[in-house]
Design a protein around this motif. Structure first.
Motif, PDB file in Angstrom:
ATOM      1  N   VAL A 459      47.675  37.495  30.728  1.00 31.08           N
ATOM      2  CA  VAL A 459      48.574  36.916  29.610  1.00 31.08           C
ATOM      3  C   VAL A 459      49.219  35.866  30.241  1.00 31.08           C
ATOM      4  O   VAL A 459      49.345  34.624  29.584  1.00 31.08           O
ATOM      5  N   GLN A 460      49.599  35.739  31.338  1.00 27.41           N
ATOM      6  CA  GLN A 460      50.296  34.555  32.110  1.00 27.41           C
ATOM      7  C   GLN A 460      49.402  33.332  31.977  1.00 27.41           C
ATOM      8  O   GLN A 460      49.722  32.291  31.676  1.00 27.41           O
ATOM      9  N   HIS A 461      48.194  33.650  32.135  1.00 27.35           N
ATOM     10  CA  HIS A 461      47.088  32.538  32.356  1.00 27.35           C
ATOM     11  C   HIS A 461      46.400  32.343  31.040  1.00 27.35           C
ATOM     12  O   HIS A 461      45.146  31.355  31.090  1.00 27.35           O
ATOM     13  N   ARG A 462      46.551  33.130  30.048  1.00 31.23           N
ATOM     14  CA  ARG A 462      45.904  33.120  28.749  1.00 31.23           C
ATOM     15  C   ARG A 462      44.600  33.214  29.166  1.00 31.23           C
ATOM     16  O   ARG A 462      43.494  32.282  28.351  1.00 31.23           O
ATOM     17  N   LEU A 463      43.835  34.100  29.622  1.00 35.27           N
ATOM     18  CA  LEU A 463      42.586  34.308  29.987  1.00 35.27           C
ATOM     19  C   LEU A 463      41.873  35.208  29.062  1.00 35.27           C
ATOM     20  O   LEU A 463      42.146  36.134  28.565  1.00 35.27           O
ATOM     21  N   ASP A 464      40.656  34.497  28.646  1.00 34.67           N
ATOM     22  CA  ASP A 464      40.009  35.117  27.610  1.00 34.67           C
ATOM     23  C   ASP A 464      38.951  36.375  28.028  1.00 34.67           C
ATOM     24  O   ASP A 464      37.700  36.051  28.241  1.00 34.67           O
ATOM     25  N   VAL A 465      39.449  37.451  28.315  1.00 31.50           N
ATOM     26  CA  VAL A 465      38.766  38.590  29.030  1.00 31.50           C
ATOM     27  C   VAL A 465      39.168  39.728  27.931  1.00 31.50           C
ATOM     28  O   VAL A 465      40.177  40.141  27.456  1.00 31.50           O
ATOM     29  N   THR A 466      37.855  40.525  27.596  1.00 26.86           N
ATOM     30  CA  THR A 466      37.942  41.593  26.722  1.00 26.86           C
ATOM     31  C   THR A 466      37.558  42.662  27.898  1.00 26.86           C
ATOM     32  O   THR A 466      36.507  42.710  28.337  1.00 26.86           O
ATOM     33  N   TRP A 467      38.370  43.738  27.772  1.00 26.84           N
ATOM     34  CA  TRP A 467      38.123  44.779  29.027  1.00 26.84           C
ATOM     35  C   TRP A 467      38.151  46.214  28.086  1.00 26.84           C
ATOM     36  O   TRP A 467      38.935  46.609  27.700  1.00 26.84           O
ATOM     37  N   LEU A 468      36.886  46.609  28.486  1.00 26.08           N
ATOM     38  CA  LEU A 468      36.293  47.936  27.788  1.00 26.08           C
ATOM     39  C   LEU A 468      36.348  48.875  29.084  1.00 26.08           C
ATOM     40  O   LEU A 468      36.179  48.876  30.144  1.00 26.08           O
ATOM     41  N   ILE A 469      37.443  50.001  28.612  1.00 27.59           N
ATOM     42  CA  ILE A 469      37.706  51.015  29.483  1.00 27.59           C
ATOM     43  C   ILE A 469      37.112  52.434  28.915  1.00 27.59           C
ATOM     44  O   ILE A 469      37.507  52.618  27.742  1.00 27.59           O
ATOM     45  N   VAL A 470      36.276  53.035  29.701  1.00 27.09           N
ATOM     46  CA  VAL A 470      35.671  54.336  29.403  1.00 27.09           C
ATOM     47  C   VAL A 470      36.282  55.237  29.779  1.00 27.09           C
ATOM     48  O   VAL A 470      36.237  55.366  31.157  1.00 27.09           O
ATOM     49  N   LEU A 522      34.088  46.184  19.866  1.00 31.87           N
ATOM     50  CA  LEU A 522      33.865  45.425  20.790  1.00 31.87           C
ATOM     51  C   LEU A 522      33.574  43.966  20.337  1.00 31.87           C
ATOM     52  O   LEU A 522      34.248  42.935  21.020  1.00 31.87           O
ATOM     53  N   ALA A 523      32.681  43.785  19.585  1.00 34.12           N
ATOM     54  CA  ALA A 523      32.380  42.386  18.888  1.00 34.12           C
ATOM     55  C   ALA A 523      33.532  41.702  18.497  1.00 34.12           C
ATOM     56  O   ALA A 523      33.764  40.528  18.573  1.00 34.12           O
ATOM     57  N   ALA A 524      34.605  42.243  17.678  1.00 33.66           N
ATOM     58  CA  ALA A 524      35.642  41.958  17.170  1.00 33.66           C
ATOM     59  C   ALA A 524      36.716  41.388  18.260  1.00 33.66           C
ATOM     60  O   ALA A 524      37.290  40.367  18.230  1.00 33.66           O
ATOM     61  N   ALA A 525      36.622  42.187  19.395  1.00 32.90           N
ATOM     62  CA  ALA A 525      37.697  41.975  20.333  1.00 32.90           C
ATOM     63  C   ALA A 525      37.276  40.668  21.064  1.00 32.90           C
ATOM     64  O   ALA A 525      37.985  39.828  21.626  1.00 32.90           O
ATOM     65  N   SER A 532      42.279  41.153  25.661  1.00 34.17           N
ATOM     66  CA  SER A 532      42.138  42.318  24.726  1.00 34.17           C
ATOM     67  C   SER A 532      41.572  43.609  25.590  1.00 34.17           C
ATOM     68  O   SER A 532      40.876  43.306  26.426  1.00 34.17           O
ATOM     69  N   VAL A 533      41.967  44.629  24.903  1.00 30.74           N
ATOM     70  CA  VAL A 533      41.432  45.907  25.604  1.00 30.74           C
ATOM     71  C   VAL A 533      40.947  46.967  24.614  1.00 30.74           C
ATOM     72  O   VAL A 533      41.227  46.832  23.490  1.00 30.74           O
TER      73      VAL A 533
END
Length: 550
Positions: A459-470, A522-525, A532-533
């Motif tokens: 959030v702080q660095h506005r990084l574009d990562v989607t995190w998939l947690i199984v 996942l595609a939408a995220a 996003s998570v």
């Protein structure tokens, strides 16, 4: 101290800029204040922070890997990592072990206690260790202690060259607190440059390797991570097509050879059919792999023909199997071999052998109830926009991806070098700091707990990562290992939070998905900018091993 007065920390930052750094991963500490004051005065150096030092080092690792993917033929992209003394430094060790095992060029820089406290005299300084550097000597490629300001530029240059010389790897520099804070007597540093030594193959070894390959009736190539690090994918394709040689890839070598090429035996190295296929080669050309446990189906691989082993790391050359060992850069070796081997006419035999291998692998999988796992992995792959890299933690879905992931246009990186938990999210954060585009991180619920605090970093660095947690309720792969070995499990079942609620508390959009909606969610995220998570509650299983007695 005036705004314009330069200090030892400025010498570090000036040298890093001169060497080519544009991003630094750093977490402040009392002894490192001089470094962070210098970074404040250097707006052209981007500073990425984190919440825990081991995650910071994983992020630097992910950044360096992404840079190597983006520019395989450019200067080796060494990534600086800055931490404080004692606890802060020591927390990076497990992450640097991964960088070392996977040959990732990270330049670690740590502060030290004041120079008067060095030497193990037990003076009682905060964070004091008898010999901090000793903790790193068995983990990193080289250690470079600094004791005076005048040593800073050359020590950093030597460390940078070490990290960027094949085999690449992490290095460590430590500088006392008082040296970092003292006024700098040296003029501004602008001309430092690094010149990593080339690692060319010996001509007589190329001659012998070409003779063996030309004389082979069934040559096979095993492509390791060294092919990717050397930027040698085109040279590998050209040699395979010239020799009509099937190519299998190690887990670290995924993407070195096109998944869909007619000569591609893909990367099912934990399958006995792939093991037997490699064993049956009359000449096996191993490129950039140490032939360790994961690349040899847990050391069950027993070659029957000659082995040619090309490896930049002299320590792993012939470490496990006798071979014609060539200590050299993979790309330079392939270029030399291409000028010496005789091109063969295509007769379809190699392609047919590859088709039979892949059919045998599919048949073994089809005989097991694994539709869920194969479907989940296929949906994750289908959800990725073209060119999107992914960074995977040590989790069951990642173990599947080692074998089954199609890395064409979707680079994949995992922590399989050293096998530590917690790699996925912080490494992906480092990668997106390098690429600017979307990056996928994949973790299990156990591994996710290691890096949960780094949602604040995203959030702080506005990084574009989607995190998939199984989320399967525990350490899934260890649950299987213990149950298979002893009939029951211990300490693998975990209390864990509502991951979607935790993400929302950080201001990160979160979706709880299902196996039926995973691909779309996942595609939408991944399409949405910023972090996003996506949480997938699912109990996944591994395919049956083939290295154990039946």
């Amino acid at each position: 101290m005036t705004e314009k007065q330069r200090i030892g920390g400025d010498l570090v930052v000036e040298t890093l800029r001169a060497l080519g750094a544009d991003t630094v991963f750093g977490l402040p500490g009392q002894h490192a204040l001089g470094l962070f004051e210098a970074l404040r005065k250097a707006p052209d150096l981007r500073l990425i922070s984190s919440r825990v030092e081991n995650n910071l080092a994983f992020a630097a690792d992910g950044h360096a890997r992404a840079r190597m993917d983006a520019a395989p033929h450019g200067p080796v992209p060494v990534t600086p990592l800055i931490v404080s003394t004692g606890p802060g430094a020591l927390l990076t060790l497990a992450s640097l072990q991964e960088s070392m095992a996977s040959s990732v060029p990270v330049l670690g820089i740590s502060s030290q206690v004041p120079a008067a406290g060095l030497g193990g005299g037990r003076h009682g300084y905060l964070h004091e260790l008898p010999d901090q550097a000793a903790s790193f000597r068995g983990v990193v490629k080289s250690v470079h202690p600094v004791r005076t300001a005048s040593q800073i530029p050359t020590a950093l240059r030597e460390a940078w060259e070490s990290a960027a010389t094949p085999p690449y790897g992490p290095v460590w520099v430590e500088i006392p607190q008082d040296v970092l804070l003292a006024p700098a007597a040296l003029p501004p540093i602008t001309s430092v440059s690094a010149h990593p030594a080339a690692l060319a193959p010996l001509p007589e070894l190329i001659t012998e390797a070409a003779r063996l390959l030309d004389g082979a009736e069934h040559p096979v190539i095993l492509a390791g991570g060294g092919v990717n690090r050397a930027g040698a994918r085109e040279e590998l394709r050209a040699l395979a097509e010239a020799l009509r040689a099937p190519v299998l890839s190690t887990f670290g070598g995924k993407g070195a050879f096109s998944w869909s090429h007619p000569l591609s035996g893909q990367s099912w190295l934990e399958d006995q059919h792939a093991t037997h296929f490699l064993e049956s080669a009359d000449v096996l050309l191993v490129l950039g792999s140490g032939l360790g446990e994961l690349s040899t189906n847990y050391h069950t691989f027993a070659p029957r023909g000659r082995v040619i082993h090309v490896e930049a790391d002299a320590g792993t050359l012939e470490a496990n199997h006798p071979a014609l060992g060539i200590h050299a850069d993979v790309r330079a070796t392939l270029t030399a071999l291409l000028s010496r081997v005789t091109e063969r006419a295509a007769d379809g035999r190699a392609e047919a052998a590859v088709s039979q291998l892949l059919a045998a692998v599919r048949g073994r999988l089809d005989a097991q109830p694994l539709e869920l796992e194969r479907g989940v992995l296929a949906d994750v792959r289908a959800a990725l926009p073209p060119g999107t890299p992914s960074y995977w933690d040590m989790t069951i879905l990642a173990y599947w991806a080692w074998s089954a992931w199609d890395a064409d246009g979707a680079p994949m990186h995992t922590a399989q070098g050293a096998g530590g938990l917690g790699y996925g999210l912080p490494a992906a954060l480092g990668a997106t700091a390098a690429t600017g585009g979307p990056v996928l991180a994949v973790s299990g619920d156990g591994g996710a707990m290691y890096g949960l605090a780094e949602l604040a970093t995203a959030v702080q660095h506005r990084l574009d990562v989607t995190w998939l947690i199984v989320d399967d309720g525990g350490y899934g792969i260890l649950r299987e290992y213990l149950t298979d070995s002893f009939g029951q499990t211990t300490a693998t079942e975990l209390s864990r939070p509502d991951f979607a609620a935790v993400a929302s508390a950080f201001g990160v959009p979160a979706t709880v998905t299902s196996v039926d909606t995973l691909r779309a969610d996942l595609a939408a995220a991944l399409r949405a900018p910023g972090p996003s998570v996506v949480v997938l509650p699912a109990l996944l299983r591994m395919f049956a091993p083939t290295h154990l007695p039946g």
